[in-house]
Structure formats: structure tokens, C-alpha cells
Design a protein around this motif. Structure first.
Motif, PDB file in Angstrom:
ATOM      1  N   CYS A  12       2.112  -7.563   8.783  1.00 21.66           N
ATOM      2  CA  CYS A  12       0.828  -6.931   8.503  1.00 21.66           C
ATOM      3  C   CYS A  12       0.233  -7.556   7.235  1.00 21.66           C
ATOM      4  N   ASN A  72      -1.791  -6.370   5.145  1.00 20.66           N
ATOM      5  CA  ASN A  72      -1.979  -5.415   4.057  1.00 20.66           C
ATOM      6  C   ASN A  72      -0.822  -5.567   3.068  1.00 20.66           C
ATOM      7  N   CYS A  94       1.662  -2.807   2.684  1.00 19.91           N
ATOM      8  CA  CYS A  94       2.434  -2.443   3.872  1.00 19.91           C
ATOM      9  C   CYS A  94       3.407  -3.558   4.193  1.00 19.91           C
ATOM     10  N   CYS A 122      -3.250   1.692   8.116  1.00 13.66           N
ATOM     11  CA  CYS A 122      -3.479   0.570   7.203  1.00 13.66           C
ATOM     12  C   CYS A 122      -4.956   0.258   7.024  1.00 13.66           C
ATOM     13  N   SER A 175      -5.696  -1.312  -1.200  1.00 14.26           N
ATOM     14  CA  SER A 175      -4.864  -2.199  -0.388  1.00 14.26           C
ATOM     15  C   SER A 175      -5.717  -3.180   0.377  1.00 14.26           C
TER      16      SER A 175
END
Length: 313
Positions: A238, A240, A243, A277, A292
């Protein structure tokens, strides 16, 4: 074309028959062993028999480097052209093409491809298999999306996409670190962007695969069936930074504004592992993001600045 052409000019390297009203190129071409450049633009080529049979097997098929057939009546890329394996420049602009054949990947020596001014609606991912392609012109068509595989065109210097129907670019486009020109004017993405939060819940296989990858569950190829080992190798992290999750097939497709050269912000396709997310405060009319998402966008912005020139105006 006049009969006896090869006998009169056996050493001919450049032939320009543009604007002569030709409806077909005769078989005399096939016997020109040194012809490197053939210009036949603005004619009436495109019907059955426009090109001589056996083009790829003739001496011309080995010698030809530059072919310009722009401004004719071709409704499809003639299969005979895909046999010209030494071709470095191909121009088919201003014809009636509705698509690009996947077999375009057979032209491995191609450096310049001009397909502007047609009716092309999609770009095949096989186009990414042209290792030497430096200039790709797809302007003035009806293209709605660009396959992310084009990021594999590591030799690409110029990409012309203006006057199409693009609403976003795939995030992978940032990997074209040698790109110097990107033309996007006249696309919906210049004045607006869309957001697609369609999310299909992960399958049980994906949930299990995510658990194995995120918790670093140890395994060896002998522990699992070959298809599961291959599946686990396809995990994508991911983007992000907050994350540490992964995804396989199920992900959130999202449009993100990315700053290009500090002057333009264009939407790129962004993939996240789950709806959690995605930023709850971002909207289709705002560029505000959560911390984020901002971190992820800053990372993308740095990569985007590698592009030296963006032609939007």
C-alpha cells in the motif's frame, strides 16, 4: 509506381511519392534493396491492395527504416507493416484508425511512432514492449485511459496525449524518469478530475495472503502449492506510508492531485489497500488530504518533478 523503378534506381535510398493521389504502392517497391525512407503521405492509400504482397519478406522489408503513411485512408494498421522488423519510424497520423493492434510489439526497432489525428479509443499494453521507443504521439484521438504498462517504456522522451478524453493518468507514469515532454492540453483532466471509490471486498484467498505477508508468516515453496506461492509473490505494498498493508486484487481506486514542476496539479490514479486508507476529508472539489495521504502525495510530487517539461498550455 512506374514499372522498372528498381532497374533505373537500384541504389535508391529515399523515395517521396507524397501528394500524388496514389491508391496503391506497386510491387516494384519490393525490389529496391537499399530503400531506407519511404514517404507516401497525403494520398488515397488504405483500400485492399494498397500495399504490395510479400512486403516483409522482400529486400525492402529488411532495409526500410522510415515509413510515413500519414494523411491516407487506413482504417486499421496493415498487418504487412508489422513485418517490417527494421522499421525505426512509423507515421500513420490523419488516417481512420480505430485501434492499435497488440502485434505492434513486433516492431522491436521502433523509435518514433506517430498515430495522431485518428479515432483510437484505447491503447494496448503491448505497446510497452517496444524497448527503443523514444517518441510516442497519440494526440487528437478519443483515448480515455493510458495503461500503466507504458511506464515500462524506459527510453521514452516525448509523450503527446493532447486533445483526447483522459480524466486521469496512471500513477506509474511517474516511473518515466527520462521523459522530457508530456503534452496533455485539451483533456478533461486539465480542468476537472473524477474519483472512483468502488471497492470489492477481498476474497478469502486475498485475506489469507494479506495475513501471510503482513505478519511475515514463514513458508517455503515446498510448503504450498505452486499457484499459491506465485499468488503470494504478487502482493503490492500500500502506498500509504502510515499503512504497512498489502493488496492483491482488491484495492481502492482513487484519484490524487499531484504537483508537476510546482506549476500544474494533475490527477493520477492512486491505489490503496482499503477504504480506511483513503482520506475521509478529501472530496472531488478539494485538494485537502489527511496527513498520511499528504505524505504519499509529497513522495509522488518529488518523483513527478523529474519530468523536465510538461506541455499543458
Amino acid at each position: 509506381l512506374p514499372a522498372g523503378l528498381s532497374q533505373w534506381f537500384p541504389s535508391l535510398e529515399v523515395l517521396d511519392v507524397s501528394g500524388t493521389g496514389l491508391a496503391e504502392l506497386g510491387a516494384e517497391l519490393l525490389a529496391l534493396p537499399r530503400l531506407q525512407t519511404l514517404l507516401a503521405k497525403n494520398n488515397r492509400l488504405g483500400g485492399p491492395g494498397s500495399l504490395p504482397k510479400g512486403l516483409g519478406q522482400a529486400p525492402l522489408g529488411r532495409s526500410l527504416r522510415v515509413l510515413n503513411l500519414s494523411g491516407n485512408h487506413f482504417a486499421e494498421v496493415p498487418p504487412a507493416l508489422l513485418e517490417l522488423r527494421g522499421l525505426q519510424s512509423l507515421s500513420l497520423g490523419g488516417n481512420r484508425l480505430h485501434g492499435i493492434p497488440p502485434d505492434i510489439q513486433e516492431l522491436r526497432s521502433l523509435e518514433f511512432l506517430y498515430l495522431g489525428g485518428n479515432f483510437i479509443t484505447s491503447v494496448p499494453p503491448e505497446l510497452a514492449n517496444l524497448p527503443s521507443l523514444s517518441y510516442l504521439v497519440l494526440c487528437d484521438n478519443k483515448i480515455q485511459s493510458i495503461p500503466p504498462q507504458l511506464a515500462q517504456l524506459h527510453s521514452l522522451r516525448s509523450l503527446s496525449l493532447h486533445n483526447n478524453l483522459l480524466t486521469y493518468l496512471p500513477r506509474e507514469i511517474l516511473n518515466l524518469v527520462h521523459l522530457e515532454e508530456l503534452s496533455l492540453r485539451g483533456n478533461p483532466l486539465v480542468v476537472r478530475f473524477v474519483r472512483d471509490l468502488t471497492y470489492n471486498p477481498p476474497s478469502l484467498q486475498e485475506l489469507a495472503g494479506r495475513t501471510v505477508k503482513t505478519r511475515n508468516v514463514p513458508y517455503t515453496p515446498s510448503d504450498l502449492p505452486e499457484n499459491l506461492v506465485r499468488y503470494l509473490s504478487l502482493a503490492t505494498n500500500c502506498p500509504n506510508p502510515k499503512c504497512r498493508g498489502v493488496y492483491f486484487d482488491s484495492c481502492v481506486r482513487q484519484i490524487k492531485f499531484v504537483d508537476f514542476c510546482g506549476k500544474y496539479r494533475i490527477p493520477l490514479m492512486h491505489y490503496l489497500c482499503s477504504p480506511e486508507c483513503s482520506s475521509p476529508c478529501s472530496s472531488a472539489s478539494q485538494s485537502s488530504t489527511s496527513q498520511s495521504d499528504s505524505d504519499s502525495e509529497d513522495e509522488a510530487s518529488v518523483a513527478a518533478r523529474r519530468m523536465q517539461k510538461v506541455l499543458l498550455g
